[in-house]
Design an enzyme around this catalytic site. Structure first.
Site, PDB file in Angstrom:
ATOM      1  N   CYS A   1       0.848  -1.196   0.000  1.00  0.00           N
ATOM      2  CA  CYS A   1       0.000   0.000   0.000  1.00  0.00           C
ATOM      3  C   CYS A   1       0.885   1.249   0.000  1.00  0.00           C
ATOM      4  CB  CYS A   1      -0.913   0.024   1.221  1.00  0.00           C
ATOM      5  SG  CYS A   1      -2.142  -1.301   1.245  1.00  0.00           S
TER       6      CYS A   1
ATOM      7  N   CYS B 228      24.176 -31.841 -12.690  1.00  0.00           N
ATOM      8  CA  CYS B 228      22.981 -30.996 -12.690  1.00  0.00           C
ATOM      9  C   CYS B 228      21.863 -31.824 -13.304  1.00  0.00           C
ATOM     10  CB  CYS B 228      23.221 -29.720 -13.499  1.00  0.00           C
ATOM     11  SG  CYS B 228      21.717 -28.772 -13.831  1.00  0.00           S
TER      12      CYS B 228
ATOM     13  N   SER C 234      16.840 -17.372 -18.574  1.00  0.00           N
ATOM     14  CA  SER C 234      15.504 -17.136 -18.030  1.00  0.00           C
ATOM     15  C   SER C 234      15.102 -15.671 -18.181  1.00  0.00           C
ATOM     16  CB  SER C 234      15.440 -17.562 -16.556  1.00  0.00           C
ATOM     17  OG  SER C 234      16.517 -17.028 -15.821  1.00  0.00           O
TER      18      SER C 234
ATOM     19  N   GLU D  53      11.989 -21.198 -13.711  1.00  0.00           N
ATOM     20  CA  GLU D  53      12.108 -22.655 -13.774  1.00  0.00           C
ATOM     21  C   GLU D  53      11.179 -23.379 -12.803  1.00  0.00           C
ATOM     22  OE1 GLU D  53      16.120 -24.099 -13.381  1.00  0.00           O
ATOM     23  OE2 GLU D  53      16.941 -22.316 -14.312  1.00  0.00           O
TER      24      GLU D  53
ATOM     25  N   THR E 104      17.258 -15.171 -11.616  1.00  0.00           N
ATOM     26  CA  THR E 104      17.769 -14.827 -10.297  1.00  0.00           C
ATOM     27  C   THR E 104      18.043 -13.330 -10.197  1.00  0.00           C
ATOM     28  OG1 THR E 104      18.846 -16.998 -10.308  1.00  0.00           O
ATOM     29  CG2 THR E 104      19.482 -15.487  -8.567  1.00  0.00           C
TER      30      THR E 104
ATOM     31  N   CYS F  23      20.638 -26.728  -3.627  1.00  0.00           N
ATOM     32  CA  CYS F  23      21.150 -27.681  -4.605  1.00  0.00           C
ATOM     33  C   CYS F  23      22.328 -28.468  -4.034  1.00  0.00           C
ATOM     34  CB  CYS F  23      21.593 -26.933  -5.866  1.00  0.00           C
ATOM     35  SG  CYS F  23      22.326 -28.024  -7.105  1.00  0.00           S
TER      36      CYS F  23
END
Length: 707
Positions: free
Chosen positions: A126, A347, A398, A499, A523, A627
């Site tokens: 707000c 990965c 991304s 992702e 990111t 990870c």
């Protein structure tokens, strides 16, 4: 094309809140006492949870349209009181009369005691200061109170207090936000910023209703102020532990880096212990870069240009391979590159792109005329090389994937685009374009000037994505975790990496387009979003506490802390704070109701219950957003590599730490050289705002040439 323009789709407000009508549950019989009422509410919440989740999923699947393109779907008002207020506002002759009515509502709203005007009761999002609180009466119904330092905003708060008080907590949770658009306020009174605040008030009331039911889940969190950080929950405590590194370790590392001319490129997802030391060391040795995967390679080139003779890469294997290849392409093949382990640093996403299933996917793409393969940067050079051999290929990140795909469809109107290997990102792309197909031409052109609603609809059948590739970290942000975010953090800022599964993507997108409270992107996009919201808060003269749900790997907390504290200290503000919330698996947390006396009080007045001793479920299977492969890049590994650099015996021990060499040939080039071509195509796109001519020629002619 600027980054800001590229990420328009994540940050543009597209319309009003969901128009899906929600039937109100029948009110339960009043209980005799407050305790009995609370038990009744808790039982009702448990019984109706499954039904609510199904209804919420249906609402998420509804395409949000703006008022300019489609009239709102009428929904019932939850109470007769709110319906009467709507009738009164709708009958007002003009803007001035509606404003006078709001001022009148504000005047009859009881003043909130100063003791209740706390951070815990503040409504985020707000422009004015707004406070909301709630109490459960003996009859099992909610009594709301609110206040604001703005008279018109106080009038809006009064509308909700009068209109929603008297409902049960479950009935409050089922209030459809679309009913607020039917109050007859008009856009002259309910401006965009005021409308966002109005919706955020409703979300704050829903959160307090959940709290009254004793069924509010709490994730671990880290509170950031100008003076320091404090953690709630075991997982957050583990993150917080290393934000202030051992200066002796920093001194040792800096001495090694300076003496041996070693540059360090690290991904955002490193352990906080490593990032804390690196961030502190970077203040004395400039050749340290913590970033997204693509920027890592760019940083390495700059370090080589500045005289670094060795680059230490803290990331998974495809990152070190990219660094090696880009350095070679830039003429720095003499600069050594080392990983942080002799074992493979894998990965799950990159490995999916080297599977037989992906080979079949590429074979289908290669057999389809006029096809373009858009491959995520988070893949190996081998994947990029073999993919480009099978079908014309361009790399994406991304941050630029949306612009890459839309530009391809604009430049080659009959092209077929095959995205991979990230299934969630591909699915989110499809969902995003389906939403675009329901916007006006003007709104579509704001995203990409060459497209219209019709062109977006036409491209949908020619967009394909691989359906068997996921990141084990981002896989966490689906199902129950997402439902806990919805229940416990409906009034917080929601961030989501591109992702993440569709559930989290939808939550963050809905939060953005309906209330200006969400972001979806890379990111770096997430970090920029947090900084932008903090910057807006710092422009206000009053205290503020911002809460962000971190919908990506927890390792980026170090970069967030440094960014936030830098802004707070530069502004000289000790009265503004940022809370970062870490979603963890449902098995790792309990609700307030389940915890009972084991609760730990948060500064916000809410509670958190420590999870299992193992760190709130953190495991290889995904108990927390961390990870396990990235964690192979330990501080000790970095120090060991630095110690060995510069001596023949030491560097002999580092042979296994070098990136994969890729000596195989692909179309007469080494695999590393061939794997660089899709990256170079992306760089050409980023520089010129269009696909390179050579790539377009390849797309339109390759299939014909093969025949």
């Amino acid at each position: 094309m600027s980054v800001a323009k590229q990420s328009w789709c994540y940050n543009k407000k597209w319309g009003a809140s969901s128009q899906a009508a929600t039937a109100l549950a029948a009110r339960p019989a009043a209980a005799a006492t407050a305790a009995a009422a609370r038990r009744h509410v808790q039982v009702a919440c448990r019984q109706q949870r499954g039904q609510q989740q199904q209804k919420q999923q249906q609402q998420r699947d509804v395409v949000v349209r703006t008022a300019a393109t489609e009239a709102p779907v009428a929904v019932p008002f939850p109470t007769a009181a709110l319906a009467e207020l709507a009738a009164e506002l709708s009958a007002a002759a003009d803007v001035q009369q509606r404003s006078r009515l709001l001022v009148g509502y504000a005047s009859r709203l009881p003043a909130m005691p100063e003791a209740a005007r706390t951070d815990a009761n503040r409504v985020m999002g707000c422009t004015a200061q707004v406070w909301v609180s709630a109490a459960l009466g003996a009859d099992g119904r909610v009594a709301f109170s609110a206040d604001s330092d703005s008279e018109l905003t106080r009038g809006l708060a009064a509308l909700l207090v009068e209109g929603l008080s008297g409902l049960t907590p479950d009935e409050v949770l089922q209030v459809d936000p679309a009913c607020l658009g039917q109050l007859g306020l008009g856009t002259a009174v309910l401006t965009r910023s005021r409308a966002n605040g109005f919706l955020n008030m409703l979300e704050a009331m829903k959160k307090r209703a959940r709290m009254l039911a004793g069924d509010l889940p709490r994730f671990p969190s880290l509170l950031i102020t100008a003076d320091g950080t404090s953690a709630q929950g075991a997982f957050a405590e583990a993150q917080n532990k290393f934000l202030q590194p051992d200066q002796g370790v920093v001194d040792t590392l800096v001495a090694q880096l300076q003496a041996k001319r070693v540059g360090v490129v690290a991904h955002f997802y490193m352990d906080p212990e490593v990032q804390g030391v690196l961030s502190s060391a970077a203040e004395r040795w400039p050749h340290i870069n913590i970033s997204d995967s693509l920027v890592m390679a760019d940083g390495a080139v700059k370090m080589a240009e500045a005289g670094c003779t060795t680059i230490a890469v803290l990331g998974v294997d495809f990152m070190s391979e990219n660094v090696r290849a880009i350095l070679d392409e830039a003429g720095y093949s003499h600069v050594k590159v080392y990983r942080m382990a002799s074992d493979a640093i894998g990965c799950s996403l990159a490995e999916a792109a080297e599977s037989p299933a992906y080979d079949e996917y590429l074979a289908e793409a290669g057999a389809t005329p006029t096809s373009l393969h858009v491959v995520y940067i988070n893949t190996s050079l081998k994947t990029k090389a073999l993919a480009h051999k099978a079908v014309p290929t361009i790399t994406c990140t991304s941050s630029n994937v949306v612009q890459t795909v839309l530009t391809a469809f604009a430049q080659v109107p009959d092209v077929h685009v095959w995205y991979g290997p990230d299934t969630y990102m591909g699915r989110n792309l499809a969902q995003l374009f389906q939403s675009l197909a329901n916007l006006s031409d003007e709104e579509v052109k704001e995203l990409h000037p060459a497209h219209t609603q019709a062109s977006i609809r036409a491209l949908l059948p020619r967009l394909r994505y691989f359906e068997q590739g996921t990141c084990i970290v981002h896989h966490l942000f689906g199902g129950e975790v997402c439902e806990l975010v919805r229940e416990g953090y409906r009034d917080a800022y929601l961030t989501a990496h591109f992702e993440v599964p569709g559930e989290m993507f939808s939550l963050a997108m809905e939060a953005k387009r309906s209330r200006g409270m969400g972001v979806v992107g890379s990111t770096q996009n997430i970090l920029d979003f947090i900084a932008a919201k903090l910057g807006a808060a710092l422009e206000q003269p009053f205290p503020e506490r911002l809460q962000f749900v971190l919908g990506t790997e927890s390792g980026m907390i170090t970069s967030i802390v440094r960014k936030v504290q830098g802004m707070l200290r530069q502004a000289g503000r000790s009265d503004v704070a940022v809370e970062i919330v870490f979603p963890v698996s449902p098995e790792a947390i309990t609700t307030d109701r389940q915890a009972g006396a084991a609760q730990v009080e948060l500064p916000t007045g809410l509670s958190v219950v420590p999870g299992p001793a193992g760190g709130e479920g953190c495991s290889l299977e995904g108990g927390c957003a961390s990870c396990p492969y990235m964690k192979m890049n330990s501080l000790q590994a970095l120090l060991t590599v630095c110690e060995r650099v510069g001596s023949p015996a030491g560097e002999a021990l580092l042979e296994g730490f070098k990136p994969r060499p890729y000596t195989e040939l692909v179309d007469g080039k080494t695999m590393a050289q061939a794997g660089c071509l899709p990256i170079l195509h992306m760089r050409g796109f980023q520089k010129g705002g269009k696909l390179p001519d050579a790539l377009v020629e390849d797309i339109v002619s390759r299939h014909a040439g093969a025949n």
